[in-house]
Design an enzyme around this catalytic site. Structure first.
Site, PDB file in Angstrom:
ATOM      1  N   HIS A  55       2.719   3.384  -8.805  1.00 50.34           N
ATOM      2  CA  HIS A  55       2.123   1.963  -8.935  1.00 50.34           C
ATOM      3  C   HIS A  55       3.724   0.827  -9.194  1.00 50.34           C
ATOM      4  O   HIS A  55       4.317   0.121  -9.571  1.00 50.34           O
ATOM      5  CB  HIS A  55       1.323   1.763 -10.214  1.00 50.34           C
ATOM      6  CG  HIS A  55       0.251   2.069  -9.100  1.00 50.34           C
ATOM      7  ND1 HIS A  55       0.141   1.520  -7.654  1.00 50.34           N
ATOM      8  CD2 HIS A  55      -1.247   3.340  -9.767  1.00 50.34           C
ATOM      9  CE1 HIS A  55      -1.909   1.713  -7.671  1.00 50.34           C
ATOM     10  NE2 HIS A  55      -2.000   2.890  -8.707  1.00 50.34           N
ATOM     11  N   ASP A 102       0.549  -0.735  -0.147  1.00 48.66           N
ATOM     12  CA  ASP A 102      -0.012   0.217  -0.245  1.00 48.66           C
ATOM     13  C   ASP A 102       0.700   1.157  -0.371  1.00 48.66           C
ATOM     14  O   ASP A 102       1.788   1.530   0.544  1.00 48.66           O
ATOM     15  CB  ASP A 102      -0.745  -0.055   1.029  1.00 48.66           C
ATOM     16  CG  ASP A 102      -2.120   0.786   0.809  1.00 48.66           C
ATOM     17  OD1 ASP A 102      -1.799   1.494   0.384  1.00 48.66           O
ATOM     18  OD2 ASP A 102      -2.804   1.297   2.492  1.00 48.66           O
ATOM     19  N   LEU A 141      11.634 -20.009  -4.478  1.00 46.36           N
ATOM     20  CA  LEU A 141      10.714 -19.472  -4.029  1.00 46.36           C
ATOM     21  C   LEU A 141       9.403 -19.336  -4.658  1.00 46.36           C
ATOM     22  O   LEU A 141       9.375 -19.490  -5.841  1.00 46.36           O
ATOM     23  CB  LEU A 141      10.746 -17.916  -3.315  1.00 46.36           C
ATOM     24  CG  LEU A 141       9.665 -16.671  -3.061  1.00 46.36           C
ATOM     25  CD1 LEU A 141       9.384 -16.841  -1.527  1.00 46.36           C
ATOM     26  CD2 LEU A 141       9.912 -15.610  -3.473  1.00 46.36           C
TER      27      LEU A 141
HETATM   28  C1  FPP Z   1      -2.421   0.331  -3.291  1.00 48.36           C
HETATM   29  O1  FPP Z   1      -1.556   1.479  -2.970  1.00 48.36           O
HETATM   30  C2  FPP Z   1      -1.701  -0.579  -4.539  1.00 48.36           C
HETATM   31  C3  FPP Z   1      -2.320  -1.059  -5.274  1.00 48.36           C
HETATM   32  C4  FPP Z   1      -4.214  -1.228  -5.473  1.00 48.36           C
HETATM   33  C5  FPP Z   1      -1.546  -2.129  -6.111  1.00 48.36           C
HETATM   34  C6  FPP Z   1      -0.174  -2.923  -6.157  1.00 48.36           C
HETATM   35  C7  FPP Z   1       0.334  -3.090  -7.347  1.00 48.36           C
HETATM   36  C8  FPP Z   1       1.969  -3.105  -6.825  1.00 48.36           C
HETATM   37  C9  FPP Z   1       2.583  -2.725  -5.747  1.00 48.36           C
HETATM   38  C10 FPP Z   1       2.695  -2.888  -8.404  1.00 48.36           C
HETATM   39  C11 FPP Z   1       3.359  -4.543  -8.681  1.00 48.36           C
HETATM   40  C12 FPP Z   1       2.585  -5.280  -9.434  1.00 48.36           C
HETATM   41  C13 FPP Z   1       2.961  -5.974 -10.024  1.00 48.36           C
HETATM   42  C14 FPP Z   1       2.407  -7.210 -10.503  1.00 48.36           C
HETATM   43  C15 FPP Z   1       4.612  -6.769  -9.600  1.00 48.36           C
HETATM   44  P1  FPP Z   1      -2.821   2.970  -2.858  1.00 48.36           P
HETATM   45  O2  FPP Z   1      -2.608   2.838  -4.567  1.00 48.36           O
HETATM   46  O3  FPP Z   1      -3.652   2.584  -2.830  1.00 48.36           O
HETATM   47  O4  FPP Z   1      -1.699   3.505  -2.920  1.00 48.36           O
HETATM   48  P2  FPP Z   1      -2.593   5.081  -1.674  1.00 48.36           P
HETATM   49  O5  FPP Z   1      -3.214   4.468  -0.607  1.00 48.36           O
HETATM   50  O6  FPP Z   1      -0.863   6.091  -1.766  1.00 48.36           O
HETATM   51  O7  FPP Z   1      -3.050   6.080  -2.847  1.00 48.36           O
END
Ligand code: FPP
Length: 261
Positions: A55, A38, A149
């Protein structure tokens, strides 16, 4: 309580990473680590960048953390890449997130193979775009015999829906007369979940200061140790993973029993 959950490693701040890794390896390593990644959006906002830049940076963190987890001897790493609720985000962001597995695997599959990592995926796969599905399938096929893994992507995953489907499947067996309701066990339910081939997580990490589960592995996390950190996912590095594992190694897991049992 929260202070304990959020505690960063301040006891051995000057130890070099390699030395910390070797000390951590001398103790009990969590078999399965699950991560709610997150804070990508906030990371981008702090830099006046579009959310998707967060992301993209988060994708690079997955690479780093996979490499170290594998090196530590962790057997499974489940990363929450897209929840069944994430469709509510703007189309442009959803499209970007659905392209990320392709980019990640397109770029890093050779090194995952070299590191003996096996790629897996869990979630409502039928409703993800075919290009996403194809990229992950290709990686799963290419790594299927690897013994290191398991990198398990939770993609279009929602735990309540997973439990509901497992229940429906058991109910169907009851309807067909193959099973009595009283014969249903926790083990049977576990075997109908998407994680049936994996051990339950020993350690759950959630980044960015949020302290909730967001419909992630609700059944599987019953006895998991939790680690919350304020660090945003794109900033989460090897030292942060070691903080979490070091904390795990000091926990006294009792599974409802008494200390020492
Ligand atoms: C939450 O952060 C994150 C997500 C919904 C997407 C997670 C995806 C990744 C970390 C990319 C990795 C993916 C792959 C396939 C390697 P948020 O967008 O809710 O953050 P915020 O709360 O700060 O808005």
């Amino acid at each position: 309580m929260l202070n304990k959950l959020f505690r960063r490693n301040t006891e051995r701040p000057n130890l070099m990473l390699a030395e910390r890794i070797s000390l951590v390896k001398n103790e009990m390593i969590p078999t399965h680590i699950a991560i709610i990644m997150d804070g990508n959006g906030r990371w981008a906002k702090k830099r006046a960048l579009p959310r998707v830049a967060g992301h993209h940076e988060g994708m690079k963190t997955v690479r780093k953390i996979t490499r170290l987890a594998n090196d530590l001897g962790v057997k499974a790493l489940t990363v929450y890449a897209f929840s069944t609720e994430n469709w509510k985000r703007p189309k442009m962001e959803v499209d970007f997130l659905m392209r990320l597995p392709e980019e990640f695997l397109g770029t890093y599959l050779p090194e995952l193979i070299e590191q003996n990592v096996r790629v897996e995926m869990m979630g409502e796969i039928d409703s993800i775009p075919p290009h996403t599905h194809a990229a992950v399938n290709k990686a799963m096929l290419a790594t299927k015999d690897n013994t290191g893994l398991v990198l398990n992507f939770a993609l279009n995953y929602g735990s309540r829906s997973e439990i509901t489907k497992a229940t429906q499947s058991l109910a169907e067996q009851v309807k067909q007369g193959k099973l009595l309701p009283s014969e249903i066990t926790e083990e049977m339910l576990s075997q109908h979940l998407m994680t049936c081939s994996l051990p339950e997580p020993d350690l759950l990490i959630r980044t960015s200061g949020e302290v909730r589960l967001s419909n992630f592995m609700l059944w599987q996390l019953a006895y998991t140790e939790f680690w919350f950190t304020d660090t945003l996912w794109p900033d989460f590095d090897e030292s942060c993973l070691l903080d979490a594992v070091e904390s795990y190694q000091k926990r006294n897991r009792r599974y409802g029993g008494l200390k020492g049992e």
